[in-house]
Write an enzyme that holds these catalytic residues in place. Sequence first.
Site, PDB file in Angstrom:
ATOM      1  N   GLU A  75       0.810  -1.219   0.000  1.00 44.36           N
ATOM      2  CA  GLU A  75       0.000   0.000   0.000  1.00 44.36           C
ATOM      3  C   GLU A  75       0.844   1.271   0.000  1.00 44.36           C
ATOM      4  O   GLU A  75       0.501   2.252  -0.670  1.00 44.36           O
ATOM      5  CB  GLU A  75      -0.916  -0.015   1.228  1.00 44.36           C
ATOM      6  CG  GLU A  75      -1.900   1.123   1.283  1.00 44.36           C
ATOM      7  CD  GLU A  75      -2.814   1.005   2.494  1.00 44.36           C
ATOM      8  OE1 GLU A  75      -3.368   2.037   2.897  1.00 44.36           O
ATOM      9  OE2 GLU A  75      -2.956  -0.097   3.034  1.00 44.36           O
ATOM     10  N   ASP A  76       1.961   1.252   0.745  1.00 47.31           N
ATOM     11  CA  ASP A  76       2.698   2.496   0.999  1.00 47.31           C
ATOM     12  C   ASP A  76       4.091   2.550   0.388  1.00 47.31           C
ATOM     13  O   ASP A  76       4.799   3.541   0.569  1.00 47.31           O
ATOM     14  CB  ASP A  76       2.821   2.723   2.513  1.00 47.31           C
ATOM     15  CG  ASP A  76       1.460   2.902   3.182  1.00 47.31           C
ATOM     16  OD1 ASP A  76       0.547   3.390   2.498  1.00 47.31           O
ATOM     17  OD2 ASP A  76       1.326   2.555   4.356  1.00 47.31           O
TER      18      ASP A  76
END
Length: 751
Positions: free
Chosen positions: A108-109
């Site tokens: 996600e990051d």
Amino acid sequence: MEPDQTSPASTLAVESAQTQTGSALPGVTPEILKAYQTLEDTVRQRRPNDDLASLRRAFEFACECHADQRRDNGEPYVTHPIAAAQILADMQMDLVTVETALLHDTLEDTKATLEEIKRLFGEDVARCVNGVTKLSKLKLLNKEVREAESVRKMLLAMIEDIRVILVKLADRLHNLRTLDVLPRERQERIAAETVELYAPIAHRLGMGKLRAELEDLGFRYYDPEAYAEVVEAIESKRRINDQFLHEIRDTIERKLSHEGIPARVQARVKRPWSVYLKLRKQKIGIEHVYDLLGIRIITDSVKNCYAALGVIHNEWPPIPGRIKDFIAIPRPNLYQSLHTSVLGAGGVAFEVQIRTEEMHRLAEEGIAAHWKYKEGKKGPAEDDQRIAWLRQLVEWQREMRDSTDFMANLKVDLYPEEVYCFTPKGRVVVLPREATPIDFAYSIHTDVGHQCTGAKVNGRMVPLKHALRNGDIVEILTSTGSRPSRDWLTFVKTARARNKIRGVINADEREKAIELGQKLIEREARRLGVALSRVTRAQMESVAGDYGCSKIEDLYAALGWGKYSARQVLTKLAPEVFPEEPPPAAAQPAEKEDAQQGRAAKDAVVLVKGVDDLLTYRAKCCNPIRGEPIVGYITRGKGVAVHSKRCPNVVNLLYEAERRIEVEWARAAGESFHVRLVVHTDNRTGMLNQLTQILFDENINIRSVEAHADERSLDTAVVEMTIDVRDKKQMEKVVGAMRRVSGVRDIERVY
């Protein structure tokens, strides 16, 4: 082992890690290495036969991916996945689960890819990491839809591999433990999502210990003022309560020993969130919470559980209606225990829970204690009751195209199930509190629900909105050809019933909308001289696509609801028929009306996003106020009705997804909004004066006010008032000030 203690093996691991990663991972501090070590020690201690090489690789990979990232509190970001992994290691979860926690934010990051994780850590870890990952990188309609679809994705992954949700719960728990540094708005959003979604999921999985911490931490940020009041009320009697519980525990231990019943006895004070829910629901003072003080007896067998119950009732009189046998009939999350409330010395009530050691372990850890991953199991067994509700929900979600509907149904279905009813043949049906015969009928079979015309409870005819109680024997009366009523949606409690009812009603109304849409476009075509016979199906499908409709029927339905006008569609189908727009000076009457609507929209309190010529009005059922989350619904011939997202008609999903439209508050104006509040207070002199003084200080107009004693209790009063407020912020300020008045028990806004 304490976190600051390290074994020789751990020390060697640190030195090795520092040697191996000192240059490769320059951002790794001694504190990070120490935290990882504590994690590795925990895993090694509880899973001594596992090879931890992959765990170290996961740690190093997470450090590399998050090297330049910081948390809101300034700490290196990698401290968060390590802390989440530690929570799972303490729960004795397997390596796949712990490694997933270390890697859960990499997709996600960071720039890490699913293929990379699969290659380095295997199929199981990759699947779990992907299941936990939000859909933030997808360009969906809005944040609300994106979050709903992320939850849908997570729950689907959870059925395939239960470890997905365990990682998500650990992730959320650590986020709550470090929520202090975030802005107030984000604290409220995360806390609300926790108490409404993640804590109930933990409850349905039987994870009592984790659920308790999620609820109490969430409560602290969800409603800080109410949290402070409840904690203060509990702490003010802490010394007296501790002394009382100490004496009770000693007495129970002595009595059980005398009867030869082996047991360990624990004492506790009810948790803040549980106290708050009881105070809010029953509108009572804390002195009337009968299970505020509690004793837990943990013994060796079911036989001794019942024997211990006899000892308790022989010593203290039980409170009628407070005895519950969850051993004979376990809760849906497989929780088992005997519950009773009794009156102690001085008339002080306390609750007693009695269970075996195995029941206690399952009550604390739930599904996490149940799964044996070393045997190769990933997901729950087909017959496991703890996620039977989830399997059913996944079936329903195929019928729910709209993300908001999915989330609303999920939150309804997460509420604890407490009512145990029976069919005439003795089958047990478990339903939510205040469930109705309609819910009962749909739990038996969809057709039974559709054809329900009446119900008998314990041999007597009752209304279909009758609230069922424990032990009721329910008989459903049916009639072939009967159809569900829209009114049922206002009182059913289960997601299953609501979904099935809406499915029938929506199908009927959609057919009507499609038929009306066709008639509207044919009528307008005749008026304008457009030959629809020359329009090909491909042309119609193309125009439907321009309006975001996948099928021609969807476009007809939108026309039938009034979302678009027949003239708009014909303009695209036959542009050659329509002349160029005349100059403003020669505006036609219809165009003048459009211009007036445009000016009206500019002066409106609420606007439709992306459209400036649709009339809007605030729905009378909820009268939303500025600052509240709102949603619009197309109404045939009246424009867009704007509801609060908390409006009962919205919560009960009385509207079809096709009619929903995004709306927003226009720029601040001087208009005021009237709000109806009901205040439950102690019945004492001066209370009304104190409440109205708060309104006077805020220069708030009072439209009406009425005060009277509560019919259920003479020491309680009810004050009903309708006031004018500028926006949500002012209303919250007033409600907060009223809550601080001594003797105010609860305040609710009435829609």
